[in-house]
Motif scaffolding. Structure first.
Motif, PDB file in Angstrom:
ATOM      1  N   ASP A 112       0.835  -1.237   0.010  1.00 20.35           N
ATOM      2  CA  ASP A 112      -0.012  -0.051  -0.112  1.00 20.35           C
ATOM      3  C   ASP A 112       0.915   1.448  -0.078  1.00 20.35           C
ATOM      4  OD1 ASP A 112       0.956   0.012   2.674  1.00 20.35           O
ATOM      5  OD2 ASP A 112      -0.875   0.659   3.553  1.00 20.35           O
ATOM      6  N   LYS A 113       2.159   0.980   0.016  1.00 20.07           N
ATOM      7  CA  LYS A 113       2.958   2.362  -0.296  1.00 20.07           C
ATOM      8  C   LYS A 113       2.934   2.940  -1.459  1.00 20.07           C
ATOM      9  CE  LYS A 113       6.646   0.326   2.837  1.00 20.07           C
ATOM     10  NZ  LYS A 113       8.134  -0.282   2.863  1.00 20.07           N
ATOM     11  N   ALA A 114       3.056   4.167  -1.441  1.00 16.22           N
ATOM     12  CA  ALA A 114       2.713   5.161  -2.740  1.00 16.22           C
ATOM     13  C   ALA A 114       3.669   6.070  -2.668  1.00 16.22           C
ATOM     14  CB  ALA A 114       1.282   5.751  -2.636  1.00 16.22           C
ATOM     15  N   VAL A 115       4.224   6.378  -4.079  1.00 12.56           N
ATOM     16  CA  VAL A 115       5.140   7.716  -3.849  1.00 12.56           C
ATOM     17  C   VAL A 115       4.287   8.930  -4.861  1.00 12.56           C
ATOM     18  CG1 VAL A 115       7.280   8.502  -5.398  1.00 12.56           C
ATOM     19  CG2 VAL A 115       7.224   6.317  -4.040  1.00 12.56           C
ATOM     20  N   GLY A 116       4.466  10.116  -4.357  1.00 13.45           N
ATOM     21  CA  GLY A 116       3.584  11.275  -4.916  1.00 13.45           C
ATOM     22  C   GLY A 116       2.630  11.432  -4.080  1.00 13.45           C
ATOM     23  N   LYS A 117       1.826  12.560  -4.505  1.00 15.07           N
ATOM     24  CA  LYS A 117       0.663  12.940  -3.854  1.00 15.07           C
ATOM     25  C   LYS A 117       0.833  13.572  -2.582  1.00 15.07           C
ATOM     26  CE  LYS A 117      -3.068  10.965  -6.694  1.00 15.07           C
ATOM     27  NZ  LYS A 117      -4.380  10.771  -6.463  1.00 15.07           N
ATOM     28  N   THR A 118       1.707  13.306  -1.643  1.00 10.49           N
ATOM     29  CA  THR A 118       1.896  13.946  -0.470  1.00 10.49           C
ATOM     30  C   THR A 118       2.669  15.184  -0.724  1.00 10.49           C
ATOM     31  OG1 THR A 118       3.930  12.766  -0.083  1.00 10.49           O
ATOM     32  CG2 THR A 118       1.947  11.832   1.054  1.00 10.49           C
ATOM     33  N   LEU A 119       2.203  16.194  -0.185  1.00  9.97           N
ATOM     34  CA  LEU A 119       2.925  17.612  -0.249  1.00  9.97           C
ATOM     35  C   LEU A 119       4.002  17.656   0.593  1.00  9.97           C
ATOM     36  CD1 LEU A 119      -0.298  19.819  -0.635  1.00  9.97           C
ATOM     37  CD2 LEU A 119       1.073  18.938  -2.629  1.00  9.97           C
ATOM     38  N   ASP A 120       5.278  18.449   0.150  1.00  9.56           N
ATOM     39  CA  ASP A 120       6.132  18.754   1.091  1.00  9.56           C
ATOM     40  C   ASP A 120       5.830  20.082   1.852  1.00  9.56           C
ATOM     41  OD1 ASP A 120       8.145  19.881   2.417  1.00  9.56           O
ATOM     42  OD2 ASP A 120       9.610  19.355   0.765  1.00  9.56           O
ATOM     43  N   ASN A 174      -4.560   2.820  -3.099  1.00 13.52           N
ATOM     44  CA  ASN A 174      -6.060   2.661  -2.995  1.00 13.52           C
ATOM     45  C   ASN A 174      -6.188   1.259  -2.881  1.00 13.52           C
ATOM     46  OD1 ASN A 174      -8.927   2.404  -3.589  1.00 13.52           O
ATOM     47  ND2 ASN A 174      -8.871   4.412  -4.862  1.00 13.52           N
ATOM     48  N   PRO A 175      -6.914   0.627  -1.826  1.00 14.01           N
ATOM     49  CA  PRO A 175      -7.166  -0.738  -1.712  1.00 14.01           C
ATOM     50  C   PRO A 175      -8.145  -1.449  -2.652  1.00 14.01           C
ATOM     51  CG  PRO A 175      -8.337   0.495  -0.002  1.00 14.01           C
ATOM     52  CD  PRO A 175      -7.560   1.504  -0.756  1.00 14.01           C
ATOM     53  N   GLN A 176      -8.829  -0.607  -3.441  1.00 15.34           N
ATOM     54  CA  GLN A 176      -9.895  -1.161  -4.342  1.00 15.34           C
ATOM     55  C   GLN A 176      -8.831  -1.722  -5.599  1.00 15.34           C
ATOM     56  OE1 GLN A 176     -12.137   2.262  -5.709  1.00 15.34           O
ATOM     57  NE2 GLN A 176     -13.416   2.232  -3.963  1.00 15.34           N
ATOM     58  N   ARG A 177      -7.814  -1.661  -5.712  1.00 15.16           N
ATOM     59  CA  ARG A 177      -6.673  -2.113  -6.600  1.00 15.16           C
ATOM     60  C   ARG A 177      -7.048  -3.566  -6.956  1.00 15.16           C
ATOM     61  NH1 ARG A 177      -1.883  -1.593  -5.295  1.00 15.16           N
ATOM     62  NH2 ARG A 177      -2.496  -1.099  -3.291  1.00 15.16           N
ATOM     63  N   GLU A 192     -22.284  -5.447 -11.228  1.00 14.01           N
ATOM     64  CA  GLU A 192     -22.538  -6.883 -11.301  1.00 14.01           C
ATOM     65  C   GLU A 192     -22.589  -7.548 -10.145  1.00 14.01           C
ATOM     66  OE1 GLU A 192     -19.595  -7.957 -14.311  1.00 14.01           O
ATOM     67  OE2 GLU A 192     -20.306  -6.841 -16.105  1.00 14.01           O
ATOM     68  N   ASN A 193     -22.214  -6.894  -9.129  1.00 12.30           N
ATOM     69  CA  ASN A 193     -22.249  -7.745  -7.888  1.00 12.30           C
ATOM     70  C   ASN A 193     -23.258  -6.967  -6.821  1.00 12.30           C
ATOM     71  OD1 ASN A 193     -19.668  -9.770  -7.687  1.00 12.30           O
ATOM     72  ND2 ASN A 193     -19.038  -7.720  -8.868  1.00 12.30           N
ATOM     73  N   GLU A 194     -23.865  -7.896  -6.429  1.00 12.12           N
ATOM     74  CA  GLU A 194     -24.914  -7.654  -5.381  1.00 12.12           C
ATOM     75  C   GLU A 194     -24.600  -6.437  -4.545  1.00 12.12           C
ATOM     76  OE1 GLU A 194     -28.637  -9.131  -2.335  1.00 12.12           O
ATOM     77  OE2 GLU A 194     -27.200 -10.416  -3.456  1.00 12.12           O
ATOM     78  N   ASN A 195     -23.477  -6.748  -3.605  1.00  9.49           N
ATOM     79  CA  ASN A 195     -23.175  -5.822  -2.603  1.00  9.49           C
ATOM     80  C   ASN A 195     -21.561  -4.967  -3.242  1.00  9.49           C
ATOM     81  OD1 ASN A 195     -25.072  -6.477  -0.742  1.00  9.49           O
ATOM     82  ND2 ASN A 195     -23.834  -8.382  -0.432  1.00  9.49           N
ATOM     83  N   GLY A 196     -21.400  -5.169  -4.468  1.00  9.36           N
ATOM     84  CA  GLY A 196     -20.190  -4.532  -5.164  1.00  9.36           C
ATOM     85  C   GLY A 196     -19.950  -3.089  -4.561  1.00  9.36           C
ATOM     86  N   LEU A 197     -20.839  -2.168  -4.879  1.00  4.93           N
ATOM     87  CA  LEU A 197     -20.690  -0.780  -4.511  1.00  4.93           C
ATOM     88  C   LEU A 197     -20.579  -0.467  -2.992  1.00  4.93           C
ATOM     89  CD1 LEU A 197     -20.812   2.247  -5.178  1.00  4.93           C
ATOM     90  CD2 LEU A 197     -23.124   2.280  -4.929  1.00  4.93           C
ATOM     91  N   SER A 198     -21.394  -1.336  -2.082  1.00  7.23           N
ATOM     92  CA  SER A 198     -21.046  -1.069  -0.849  1.00  7.23           C
ATOM     93  C   SER A 198     -19.661  -1.528  -0.406  1.00  7.23           C
ATOM     94  CB  SER A 198     -22.051  -1.591   0.048  1.00  7.23           C
ATOM     95  OG  SER A 198     -22.161  -2.999  -0.212  1.00  7.23           O
ATOM     96  N   GLU A 199     -19.084  -2.805  -1.165  1.00  7.64           N
ATOM     97  CA  GLU A 199     -17.775  -3.316  -0.756  1.00  7.64           C
ATOM     98  C   GLU A 199     -16.865  -2.238  -0.984  1.00  7.64           C
ATOM     99  OE1 GLU A 199     -15.304  -7.471  -1.497  1.00  7.64           O
ATOM    100  OE2 GLU A 199     -17.491  -7.122  -2.351  1.00  7.64           O
ATOM    101  N   LEU A 200     -16.840  -1.551  -2.393  1.00  8.30           N
ATOM    102  CA  LEU A 200     -15.777  -0.724  -2.852  1.00  8.30           C
ATOM    103  C   LEU A 200     -15.826   0.630  -1.971  1.00  8.30           C
ATOM    104  CD1 LEU A 200     -16.268  -0.876  -6.646  1.00  8.30           C
ATOM    105  CD2 LEU A 200     -14.350  -1.864  -5.312  1.00  8.30           C
ATOM    106  N   GLN A 201     -17.026   0.886  -1.755  1.00  4.86           N
ATOM    107  CA  GLN A 201     -17.176   2.025  -0.640  1.00  4.86           C
ATOM    108  C   GLN A 201     -16.510   1.870   0.663  1.00  4.86           C
ATOM    109  OE1 GLN A 201     -21.054   3.371   0.520  1.00  4.86           O
ATOM    110  NE2 GLN A 201     -20.667   5.490   0.586  1.00  4.86           N
ATOM    111  N   GLN A 202     -16.699   0.821   1.299  1.00  8.39           N
ATOM    112  CA  GLN A 202     -16.034   0.355   2.597  1.00  8.39           C
ATOM    113  C   GLN A 202     -14.754   0.451   2.594  1.00  8.39           C
ATOM    114  OE1 GLN A 202     -18.229  -2.953   4.427  1.00  8.39           O
ATOM    115  NE2 GLN A 202     -16.769  -2.794   6.289  1.00  8.39           N
ATOM    116  N   LEU A 203     -14.150  -0.458   1.410  1.00 12.78           N
ATOM    117  CA  LEU A 203     -12.675  -0.513   1.573  1.00 12.78           C
ATOM    118  C   LEU A 203     -12.046   0.934   1.213  1.00 12.78           C
ATOM    119  CD1 LEU A 203     -11.768  -3.123  -1.073  1.00 12.78           C
ATOM    120  CD2 LEU A 203     -11.156  -2.894   1.099  1.00 12.78           C
ATOM    121  N   LEU A 204     -12.980   1.866   0.639  1.00  9.89           N
ATOM    122  CA  LEU A 204     -12.232   3.173   0.454  1.00  9.89           C
ATOM    123  C   LEU A 204     -12.377   3.909   1.726  1.00  9.89           C
ATOM    124  CD1 LEU A 204     -11.124   4.968  -1.717  1.00  9.89           C
ATOM    125  CD2 LEU A 204     -13.541   5.688  -2.020  1.00  9.89           C
ATOM    126  N   THR A 205     -13.422   3.950   2.615  1.00  9.55           N
ATOM    127  CA  THR A 205     -13.584   4.781   3.868  1.00  9.55           C
ATOM    128  C   THR A 205     -12.746   4.116   4.724  1.00  9.55           C
ATOM    129  OG1 THR A 205     -15.441   3.636   4.226  1.00  9.55           O
ATOM    130  CG2 THR A 205     -15.688   5.521   3.190  1.00  9.55           C
TER     131      THR A 205
END
Length: 562
Positions: A112-120, A174-177, A192-205
């Motif tokens: 989950d490490k990322a380079v970029g987007k953090t501001l100095d 982003n854990p949705q990857r 296409e998945n019954e709980n797909g949206l809520s699953e993606l949203q929960q991962l994100l939040t």
């Protein structure tokens, strides 16, 4: 040799699986894929293609091999004969049928490490040390948070609303990857998945809440101290974050559920803050030009300038903004995730172990490279987007790649198949152990670069034509990838116009995040950008009659001298 797992307890219909080097052991139903079993244990294996058996990045080994079901059709198509002989399998395809141990290499792990987007923060605010000390000494704090939700990377910025200063920031993948590197795969999963949206949203939040907590802990603050939140992201990410169904974004005419800004509260979007904390989500311009691009426009303010700006935000997709105070035009280019390291055989994100710079001596063909976090790694694990751009540009300069994109057979480092066709160029030879794999650029990788660079270059060309603008005074490069690659090499491969050499070039770490911060600190900025967004002209490249022809022509590399 007996598998020691045979002696471990199992249930009647479950199989014992152990993952190394983690040392994690679990029970799994027969027929589950290795990736599914790993995910249930919170072992995240790369899934650039969303587990469709197409990207080949989830390589694992298992012992005993016969305790996996036979190779699938996808595995036989993706894996090389050498990989099969060495016992490699695709975690998303290989299914368990007996007790086994799975070896997961570093290159297959989804960090989950990322380079970029953090501001100095020092660059953004000046010296922050005394500011943090004075903040820590207060009994009552007034803080705000800005969030940038990228397809690949999440970033959170903690600000002092009284002083208007950024206190700290953090960025993670982003854990949705795990559902795929691009927005289309996530739209499909949500639809296409019954709980797909809520699953993606929960991962994100859940991930965003962890990042917020990390920022608060750094300055000894509490969640109750946060008074306001602003959010930017591409249109799909903003839909998922707010719980809006993204289905319409995946089909023509690719229209968002709503275009305007949204004002919500923390409890509505699952943020662990005071439930009534205001959350402002940026407006979007189209299905493919979202609030992150609106944030870039607010940050750079081309709508207030006489000079014509060309602003390019390169990430999983490429967004282009062109114009000045007389009018703005935007478009989105389907560059694909190649510049993020996805769909490249030895590709990876810009994290520790990724080659990010490459040079080739044209007389000796000696290769030199630099990798991120090199002090922590004995050898690189793969190559990220900036390294790919460098490698292809240097290969062109050295004559290792022809203008058509074909590899030049007979040159040092070029490996040909039994028909004499060049298939790959080796950057790092394999090591002594089976996990120290070769790192190389394949013929298919070069094709991915050709498609991505053609999309971006044609997008710039047609946008300028549509806007009636034949020059620009200033180029701004931004995004987790856009601000960190060698733009001169991008010109050499035809990704960016040569006119750049005659103009001012500015790189901005994360203009979208800066825009979100500006709207957090100044309420008037929200109204300003909301009005500007309504006036922006949008160019849909796919609807342009010349696009297909221009795109085909742009896939070739030019024969310009280096």
């Amino acid at each position: 040799m007996d598998n020691p797992l045979h002696n471990l307890p199992s249930s009647e219909d479950h199989i014992r699986v152990k993952f190394e080097p983690m040392g994690i052991s679990c029970l799994a139903p027969e027929g589950k894929t290795v990736m599914e079993v790993a995910s249930n244990q919170n072992i995240l294996i790369r899934s650039d293609c969303g587990g469709q058996g197409q990207c080949g990045q989830c390589l694992v080994k298992a012992h005993p091999e016969e305790h996996l079901f036979p190779l699938s059709d996808n595995e036989q198509n993706i894996l090389s004969l050498k990989q099969i002989q060495r016992g490699y399998r695709l975690a998303c395809e290989a299914r368990v049928r007996g007790a086994l141990t799975v070896l997961v290499s570093d290159s297959a792990l989804d960090s989950d490490k990322a380079v970029g987007k953090t501001l100095d923060v020092k660059m953004f605010n000046g010296d922050v040390g005394d500011r943090e000390s004075s903040l820590n000494s207060r009994k009552k704090q007034t803080l705000g948070i800005s969030i940038d939700i990228g397809t690949t990377t999440l970033a959170v910025y903690l600000c002092d609303l009284e002083s208007g200063q950024v206190l700290t920031s953090i960025a993670k993948a982003n854990p949705q990857r795990r559902f795929g590197e691009d927005v289309i795969s996530r739209i499909l999963y949500a639809s296409e998945n019954e709980n797909g949206l809520s699953e993606l949203q929960q991962l994100l939040t859940e991930k965003i809440n962890k990042l917020i907590l990390s920022c608060l802990e750094k300055v000894n603050a509490k969640s109750r101290d946060v008074r306001a939140v602003t959010v930017v992201g591409n249109t799909t990410m903003q839909h998922i974050f707010t719980g809006l169904p993204p289905r319409s974004l995946g089909m023509s005419p690719y229209a968002p559920v709503t275009y305007g800004s949204l004002d919500m509260i923390a409890e509505e979007v699952g943020l662990n803050l005071d439930p009534k904390t205001s959350v402002h989500i940026f407006p979007v311009i189209s299905g493919f030009v979202g609030g992150d691009t609106v944030g870039v426009i607010l940050s750079e303010k081309p709508f207030q300038n006489d000079k014509i700006s060309l602003i390019i935000d390169i990430g999983t997709n490429g967004e282009i903004v062109l114009g000045n105070k007389n009018g703005l035009w935007v478009t989105s280019c389907a560059t694909g995730p190649a510049f993020e390291g996805a769909h490249i055989e030895c590709g990876m994100r810009a994290s520790a172990g990724a080659i990010h710079k490459v040079s080739i001596d044209t007389s000796t063909f000696r290769i030199e490279y630099e990798s991120l976090g090199k002090s922590l790694m004995k050898r690189p694990l793969g190559i990220c987007g900036s390294g790919i751009i460098d490698a292809v540009a240097e290969m062109l300069r050295a004559g290792l790649v022809l203008p058509s994109g074909r590899l030049s057979e007979g040159f040092p480092g070029v490996v040909a198949d039994d028909k004499g066709i060049g298939r790959k160029f080796i950057i790092v030879p394999s090591g002594d152990s089976s996990t120290e794999r070769e790192i190389y650029i394949t013929l298919a990788d070069i094709r991915q670069v050709q498609l991505a660079k053609a999309s971006l270059s044609v997008g710039i060309k047609l946008l300028m034509r549509k806007a009636g603008i034949n020059h620009f005074d200033r180029l701004v490069l931004t995004g987790a990838f856009g601000a960190r690659f060698n733009w001169k090499n991008a010109v050499k491969i035809g990704m960016l116009p040569e006119a750049i050499f005659q103009t001012e070039v500015v790189t901005v770490e994360n203009a979208a995040g800066c825009g979100a911060i500006m709207a957090l600190l100044n309420y008037k900025e929200r109204k300003t950008i909301s009005e500007v967004a309504k006036r922006v002209n949008i160019l849909e490249l796919a609807e342009e009659p010349d696009f297909a022809e221009e795109f085909a022509l742009a896939t070739s590399f030019s024969e310009m001298p280096f």
